[in-house]
Design a protein around this motif. Structure first.
Motif, PDB file in Angstrom:
ATOM      1  N   PRO A 326       0.802  -1.230   0.000  1.00 51.17           N
ATOM      2  CA  PRO A 326       0.000   0.000   0.000  1.00 51.17           C
ATOM      3  C   PRO A 326       0.835   1.281   0.000  1.00 51.17           C
ATOM      4  N   ILE A 327       2.124   1.189   0.371  1.00 51.28           N
ATOM      5  CA  ILE A 327       2.951   2.408   0.392  1.00 51.28           C
ATOM      6  C   ILE A 327       3.740   2.445  -0.916  1.00 51.28           C
ATOM      7  N   ARG A 328       3.447   3.414  -1.755  1.00 53.40           N
ATOM      8  CA  ARG A 328       3.946   3.402  -3.131  1.00 53.40           C
ATOM      9  C   ARG A 328       5.163   4.284  -3.356  1.00 53.40           C
ATOM     10  N   ARG A 329       5.391   5.245  -2.470  1.00 56.65           N
ATOM     11  CA  ARG A 329       6.511   6.160  -2.722  1.00 56.65           C
ATOM     12  C   ARG A 329       7.242   6.490  -1.427  1.00 56.65           C
ATOM     13  N   VAL A 330       8.512   6.853  -1.559  1.00 55.09           N
ATOM     14  CA  VAL A 330       9.325   7.231  -0.399  1.00 55.09           C
ATOM     15  C   VAL A 330      10.027   8.542  -0.723  1.00 55.09           C
ATOM     16  N   PHE A 331       9.881   9.520   0.161  1.00 52.54           N
ATOM     17  CA  PHE A 331      10.548  10.818  -0.036  1.00 52.54           C
ATOM     18  C   PHE A 331      11.491  11.098   1.140  1.00 52.54           C
ATOM     19  N   PRO A 332      12.810  11.043   0.924  1.00 52.85           N
ATOM     20  CA  PRO A 332      13.729  11.414   2.016  1.00 52.85           C
ATOM     21  C   PRO A 332      13.792  12.943   2.181  1.00 52.85           C
ATOM     22  N   VAL A 333      13.845  13.402   3.445  1.00 56.52           N
ATOM     23  CA  VAL A 333      13.996  14.847   3.712  1.00 56.52           C
ATOM     24  C   VAL A 333      15.133  15.069   4.706  1.00 56.52           C
ATOM     25  N   ASP A 334      15.772  16.220   4.572  1.00 59.71           N
ATOM     26  CA  ASP A 334      16.896  16.562   5.446  1.00 59.71           C
ATOM     27  C   ASP A 334      16.393  17.392   6.636  1.00 59.71           C
ATOM     28  N   VAL A 335      16.272  16.739   7.783  1.00 56.78           N
ATOM     29  CA  VAL A 335      15.952  17.469   9.020  1.00 56.78           C
ATOM     30  C   VAL A 335      17.023  17.110  10.068  1.00 56.78           C
ATOM     31  N   ARG A 336      18.282  17.151   9.624  1.00 56.19           N
ATOM     32  CA  ARG A 336      19.376  16.663  10.474  1.00 56.19           C
ATOM     33  C   ARG A 336      19.506  17.394  11.798  1.00 56.19           C
ATOM     34  N   GLN A 337      19.249  18.697  11.791  1.00 59.23           N
ATOM     35  CA  GLN A 337      19.389  19.450  13.045  1.00 59.23           C
ATOM     36  C   GLN A 337      18.383  18.972  14.099  1.00 59.23           C
ATOM     37  N   SER A 338      17.193  18.677  13.668  1.00 60.57           N
ATOM     38  CA  SER A 338      16.176  18.150  14.584  1.00 60.57           C
ATOM     39  C   SER A 338      16.472  16.702  14.944  1.00 60.57           C
ATOM     40  N   MET A 339      16.919  15.935  13.965  1.00 62.62           N
ATOM     41  CA  MET A 339      17.245  14.519  14.187  1.00 62.62           C
ATOM     42  C   MET A 339      18.302  14.356  15.281  1.00 62.62           C
ATOM     43  N   ALA A 340      19.248  15.293  15.333  1.00 60.22           N
ATOM     44  CA  ALA A 340      20.326  15.161  16.318  1.00 60.22           C
ATOM     45  C   ALA A 340      19.799  15.309  17.750  1.00 60.22           C
ATOM     46  N   ASN A 341      18.581  15.749  17.901  1.00 57.00           N
ATOM     47  CA  ASN A 341      17.946  15.802  19.221  1.00 57.00           C
ATOM     48  C   ASN A 341      16.817  14.774  19.328  1.00 57.00           C
ATOM     49  N   GLY A 342      16.753  13.847  18.371  1.00 55.25           N
ATOM     50  CA  GLY A 342      15.759  12.782  18.451  1.00 55.25           C
ATOM     51  C   GLY A 342      14.413  13.123  17.857  1.00 55.25           C
ATOM     52  N   GLY A 343      14.376  14.066  16.915  1.00 52.67           N
ATOM     53  CA  GLY A 343      13.100  14.444  16.306  1.00 52.67           C
ATOM     54  C   GLY A 343      13.136  14.321  14.797  1.00 52.67           C
ATOM     55  N   GLY A 344      12.438  13.350  14.243  1.00 51.68           N
ATOM     56  CA  GLY A 344      12.379  13.169  12.794  1.00 51.68           C
ATOM     57  C   GLY A 344      11.177  13.880  12.177  1.00 51.68           C
ATOM     58  N   PRO A 345      10.891  13.568  10.899  1.00 53.36           N
ATOM     59  CA  PRO A 345       9.787  14.238  10.199  1.00 53.36           C
ATOM     60  C   PRO A 345       8.445  14.130  10.938  1.00 53.36           C
ATOM     61  N   ALA A 346       8.190  12.972  11.559  1.00 57.90           N
ATOM     62  CA  ALA A 346       6.888  12.793  12.226  1.00 57.90           C
ATOM     63  C   ALA A 346       6.806  13.581  13.526  1.00 57.90           C
ATOM     64  N   CYS A 347       7.944  13.690  14.233  1.00 61.54           N
ATOM     65  CA  CYS A 347       7.929  14.452  15.501  1.00 61.54           C
ATOM     66  C   CYS A 347       7.609  15.917  15.241  1.00 61.54           C
ATOM     67  N   LEU A 348       8.012  16.386  14.070  1.00 62.08           N
ATOM     68  CA  LEU A 348       7.903  17.821  13.784  1.00 62.08           C
ATOM     69  C   LEU A 348       6.492  18.260  13.390  1.00 62.08           C
ATOM     70  N   ARG A 349       5.546  17.304  13.322  1.00 61.90           N
ATOM     71  CA  ARG A 349       4.214  17.726  12.886  1.00 61.90           C
ATOM     72  C   ARG A 349       3.098  17.155  13.762  1.00 61.90           C
ATOM     73  N   LEU A 350       2.053  18.001  13.912  1.00 64.61           N
ATOM     74  CA  LEU A 350       0.834  17.571  14.600  1.00 64.61           C
ATOM     75  C   LEU A 350      -0.254  17.460  13.538  1.00 64.61           C
ATOM     76  N   ARG A 351      -0.867  16.287  13.450  1.00 62.91           N
ATOM     77  CA  ARG A 351      -1.901  16.092  12.437  1.00 62.91           C
ATOM     78  C   ARG A 351      -3.266  16.478  12.997  1.00 62.91           C
ATOM     79  N   VAL A 352      -3.972  17.318  12.261  1.00 67.69           N
ATOM     80  CA  VAL A 352      -5.318  17.706  12.655  1.00 67.69           C
ATOM     81  C   VAL A 352      -6.217  17.511  11.432  1.00 67.69           C
ATOM     82  N   VAL A 353      -7.183  16.628  11.552  1.00 68.31           N
ATOM     83  CA  VAL A 353      -8.147  16.465  10.460  1.00 68.31           C
ATOM     84  C   VAL A 353      -9.262  17.481  10.715  1.00 68.31           C
ATOM     85  N   ALA A 354      -9.393  18.431   9.824  1.00 68.71           N
ATOM     86  CA  ALA A 354     -10.364  19.515  10.019  1.00 68.71           C
ATOM     87  C   ALA A 354     -10.586  20.223   8.686  1.00 68.71           C
ATOM     88  N   ASP A 355     -11.569  21.108   8.700  1.00 69.84           N
ATOM     89  CA  ASP A 355     -11.795  21.970   7.546  1.00 69.84           C
ATOM     90  C   ASP A 355     -10.835  23.158   7.678  1.00 69.84           C
TER      91      ASP A 355
END
Ligand code: SUG
Length: 416
Positions: A326-355
């Motif tokens: 079901p997962i068709r694509r992979v996109f690498p992103v550079d968040v090295r400064q955050s990663m060095a403190n244990g925060g990857g792409p998912a840590c950096l975002r809060l998901r809100v389903v809304a209008d």
């Protein structure tokens, strides 16, 4: 009303630094004392948001909190020369990891049909425990429309809550009623279990979730002991797909069966330990990915470049892409400064389903706004911070001015 998933990324604050404050977070501990680069860190975050917008996703943001936190310094009578860890706590930019800002239950899941957000108390780590009062002020502005949103204060400090990082929502689509999976820890060897079951259950009650569509699952103590201080370091879900390491949960088979029982269409993609070990998963942050649905309907994984660069992970992902999963694509992103403190792409975002039309527009990102944010960051954020700089009045002034300029640019001066 059209409900979509909006990712609210935390803008990396001007005091971003490496003080090694988070016991159980291996990246934080191993970068203790290193120089940090707040400007580059914040620009990496903006670039990630822009890349996601370019994929057709809806993007919002949350702002850095006021730092240094003078109330903490005063209330603990911190001696800046001898209490360096407490001093650093007051300077931490940790609110950038907005996956820990709150737990969010979208309107289709709640009894009153509103989207509920509960700020996370983050009580396990002193530097994070000071975030929530300022976070909740911001959430109450962004989600001020009480016909559509309910924003709750954090749960009392007796039960640790770390927010959306330990919460997954699955369903046929973002707009349809979903199941909500709360992952708590009981023990983690030498490391603390940061999410308490009682806090998760309290959040589910506050949000008015249907007990038949809520699941409470224990995190594998071995995962916590290996450095998965939040569940989102070893698993991520989106719509009908759960992408997980084999050793994420205390009872993996029981967890998968409970999910399938509530959502028969669930697709569970399991990465076996003999392909990517728990240690490699945690070092590469493969699972701290954004699992997103593109406008085409395809699912993609936004992973840190560290994951793409690890041979075992790359091998597994390439195989996954060749197979008909079901997962068709992979996109690498550079968040090295955050990663060095244990925060990857998912840590950096809060998901809100809304209008998006119901959200205060000052918190929504457009290309033009990304451009003006980048300009403020480039002009005002310190280029480099050494831990020895923390406490210096001149740096405090730079940090305050930088945030003030950001608020001014966004017309959000009420957050001063
Ligand atoms: O709470 N790091 C954060 C990282 C949070 C990651 N979030 C998610 N997994 N969702 C934490 O441990 C490091 C701060 C320092 O060491 O200076 C820090 O707080």
């Amino acid at each position: 009303m059209s409900l979509v998933e909006i990712n609210f990324d935390g803008i990396v604050g001007p005091s971003h630094n490496y003080a090694g404050l988070s016991l159980g977070n291996i990246a934080s501990a191993s970068h203790k004392g290193a120089a940090s680069f707040p400007r580059a860190a914040a620009l990496q975050g903006i670039a990630k948001m822009r890349a996601n917008m370019a994929q057709g996703l809806t993007q919002g943001f949350l702002l850095p909190l006021p730092r240094p936190n003078v109330a903490l310094l005063r209330d603990l009578a911190v001696d800046p020369d001898t209490d360096r860890a407490l001093l650093a706590a007051a300077w931490s930019a940790s609110s950038m990891w907005t996956a820990n800002a709150a737990t969010v239950s979208p309107a289709p899941d709640t009894a009153d049909g509103r989207c509920h957000l509960t700020a996370a108390n983050l009580v396990t780590m002193p530097h994070r425990s000071i975030e929530w009062p300022d976070t909740v002020r911001q959430l109450r502005l962004a989600f001020a429309d009480t016909a559509h949103f309910a924003v709750h204060d954090a749960a009392p400090a007796c039960f640790g809550d770390e927010g959306a990082a330990n919460h997954m929502r699955m369903g046929l689509s973002h707009e349809s009623p979903g199941i909500e999976i709360f992952v708590y820890g009981r023990s983690g060897g030498a490391f603390p279990a940061r999410q308490h079951e009682q806090a998760s259950r309290a959040v589910a009650r506050l949000h008015g979730l249907d007990p038949a569509r809520a699941l409470f699952v224990e995190q594998n103590p071995a995962a916590i002991a290996a450095g998965a201080f939040h569940n989102d370091v070893v698993a991520v879900a989106n719509e009908r797909v759960l992408f997980t390491h084999e050793l994420a949960f205390a009872d993996p088979e029981g967890t998968y069966a409970a999910i399938r029982d509530k959502l028969p269409e669930a697709e569970i993609v399991i990465v076996p330990d003999d392909r990517v070990s728990l240690a490699e998963a945690i070092r590469s942050y493969l699972f701290n990915a954004q699992l997103i649905t593109l406008p085409t309907g395809e699912m993609a994984l936004v992973i840190p470049t560290e994951a793409w660069d690890m041979p075992s992970v790359r091998g597994w992902l390439e195989e996954m892409l060749r197979a008909n999963g079901p997962i068709r694509r992979v996109f690498p992103v550079d968040v090295r400064q955050s990663m060095a403190n244990g925060g990857g792409p998912a840590c950096l975002r809060l998901r809100v389903v809304a209008d998006p039309a119901r959200v205060d527009p000052r918190f929504m990102l457009s290309e033009a706004r990304a451009e003006s944010l980048s300009r403020v960051i480039a002009a005002e954020w310190p280029e480099q911070v050494d831990p020895a700089d923390l406490g210096r009045p001149s740096l405090a002034q730079t940090v305050r001015n930088a945030r003030a300029r950001l608020l001014e640019t966004l017309g959000l001066s009420e957050l001063v």
